[in-house]
Design a protein around this motif. Structure first.
Motif, PDB file in Angstrom:
ATOM      1  N   VAL A 330      39.337  40.972 -34.768  1.00  0.00           N
ATOM      2  CA  VAL A 330      39.232  41.005 -33.312  1.00  0.00           C
ATOM      3  C   VAL A 330      39.900  39.762 -32.737  1.00  0.00           C
ATOM      4  N   ARG A 367      31.964  44.111 -33.613  1.00  0.00           N
ATOM      5  CA  ARG A 367      32.467  44.589 -32.322  1.00  0.00           C
ATOM      6  C   ARG A 367      31.646  45.795 -31.865  1.00  0.00           C
ATOM      7  N   VAL A 372      32.447  41.654 -28.277  1.00  0.00           N
ATOM      8  CA  VAL A 372      32.240  41.179 -29.637  1.00  0.00           C
ATOM      9  C   VAL A 372      30.958  40.367 -29.654  1.00  0.00           C
TER      10      VAL A 372
END
Length: 442
Positions: A330, A367, A372
């Motif tokens: 991420v 996530r 997140v």
């Protein structure tokens, strides 16, 4: 050629006459060919014709009168008159069922009308009692709806805003710009801050712009007073904690200097000055921490790889090995320096707690849709006083400043996220949950 069109009751009469025509014609033929006297023929023929036309007219009335009753009731319902009811004594026939359904429709409309009147009265009462300004403008920017708070805002008499233009009332600025937003207006009580929200509604088939203005001044002043009260309490506590020993040690050193004959007071003076220096340094660190918290700059956004960010922070901690539970790849669009500072504070607190109980610390992420979630978990004694966790300068550590968690939460909120702390449910220790919105995904 224009087509001849008969009314409904005329068509009913015509149909009734046509239905009786064959029988009437046959009866007249039998009278003419039968061996009857002239007087009898005329009497019977006239009676037959009167009965024929009379029954046809009666049939027309039997059909048209209930229809007229239904029409009158529907007209009354259209005009808002709900006191008229039709008699539906029959059972099973179609006209009785029709009248029964019209009566049911009347009851339904009456109940809905009553509910609408009660709801309107309640809405008017609520609008009159609340302090929120509610104004609705039509397509020409004229007021179509306004409550008493709007009257007070504009300084007009109650009920005089309707039909006035926004420019005439000085409200044109609330119809422009993006919402929600905050503006400042001056009234008889001084400057006030208002939050403006706009939305489109329909009233009586017309599209209106509904503007809702909330006075933030009172709430902000109340929160400001509470913030100052807390700040003064904390500052007083911290400064007194430093000034009290400084004053005491200074008085002791003065007594040693003035004592005759002077004893060997060098060692006592040295220890006293060390205490003065230590408390002065503690006070300096406190004020520096306060200045840092008060001057937190807005975030400078950049791409932040979550895995690299966490690995970098974990590598800075050398007092205790920190386990990393890895999640998906991420990338955040955030301020890397501020996020690093926030996570350093959380990891340092977790390590401090785990060192007391000889436990471990773990950091992981995952996530969830557009966010997140970073979890920092320790195996320490847990949280005892959860109400004061985010109170600035509140700390249970001997050398703590009490700004770490507050600063971390400010950083999270400045990024549109959140920070929460709670005791773990799966064992001893605490869990810090940092939630941040995802910008770009790698």
């Amino acid at each position: 050629m224009r087509r001849l069109r008969l009314a409904f009751d005329q068509r009913i009469l015509l149909l009734a006459l046509l239905v009786g025509l064959p029988a009437s014609a046959l009866a007249l033929v039998l009278l003419l060919i039968g061996d009857y006297s002239i007087g009898l023929r005329w009497t019977l023929g006239l009676a037959m014709l009167v009965a024929w036309f009379g029954l046809a007219h009666y049939l027309r009335l039997c059909v048209s009168r209930p229809m007229a009753t239904v029409a009158n009731m529907l007209a009354a319902l259209r005009e808002g008159e709900f006191s008229i009811r039709a008699r539906d004594d029959g059972e099973g026939d179609s006209m009785a069922v029709t009248l029964s359904e019209v009566n049911a429709l009347e009851r339904l409309f009456r109940e809905q009308r009553l509910g609408a009147v009660e709801a309107t009265n309640l809405l008017r009462r609520v609008l009159a009692e609340i302090d929120v300004v509610v104004v609705a403008f039509d397509a020409t920017d004229k007021v179509r709806l306004a409550n008493q708070a709007a009257d007070r805002l504009t300084g007009r008499a109650t009920g005089t805003l309707l039909g006035k233009a926004a420019s005439e009332l000085g409200l044109e600025e609330i119809l422009e710009g993006e919402t929600p937003r905050t503006i400042e207006r001056e009234d008889s009580s001084g400057p006030r801050r208002w939050q403006i929200r706009r939305s489109a509604i329909r009233m009586e088939g017309e599209r209106l712009i509904l503007v809702v203005m909330t006075d933030l001044s009172t709430a902000l002043r109340r929160e400001e007073r509470e913030a100052w009260r807390r700040l003064v309490r904390v500052l007083s506590h911290e400064i007194n904690n430093s000034l009290a020993p400084i004053s005491s040690i200074a008085a002791s050193i003065r007594d040693l200097v003035e004592r005759e004959p002077r004893p060997d007071w060098a060692e006592d003076a040295r220890r006293g000055l060390e205490i003065v220096l230590a408390r002065s340094e503690s006070l300096r660190r406190f004020m520096a921490a306060y200045a840092r918290l008060a001057r937190l700059p807005p975030p400078v956004l950049d791409d932040v790889d979550v895995e690299a960010w966490i690995d970098r922070v974990v590598a800075l901690e050398n007092r205790l090995p920190v386990r990393v539970r890895r999640g998906p790849k991420v990338t955040l669009h955030a301020d890397p320096d501020q996020l690093e500072q926030a996570l350093i504070n959380l990891v340092a607190n977790a390590v401090d707690a785990s060192l007391e109980a000889r436990g471990d610390v773990a950091v992981g992420w995952d996530r969830d849709g557009g966010t997140v979630e970073i979890l920092v978990e320790d195996e320490g004694p847990g949280l005892a006083d959860t109400e004061n966790l985010f109170v600035p300068f509140y700390t249970t550590k001997p050398h703590g400043t009490g700004v770490g968690l507050t600063l971390s939460r400010h950083i999270a909120e400045n990024h549109g996220g959140s920070l929460t702390l709670r005791n773990r449910l799966d064992g001893s220790g605490a869990q810090a949950r940092l939630v941040l919105p995802v910008g770009n995904v790698g």
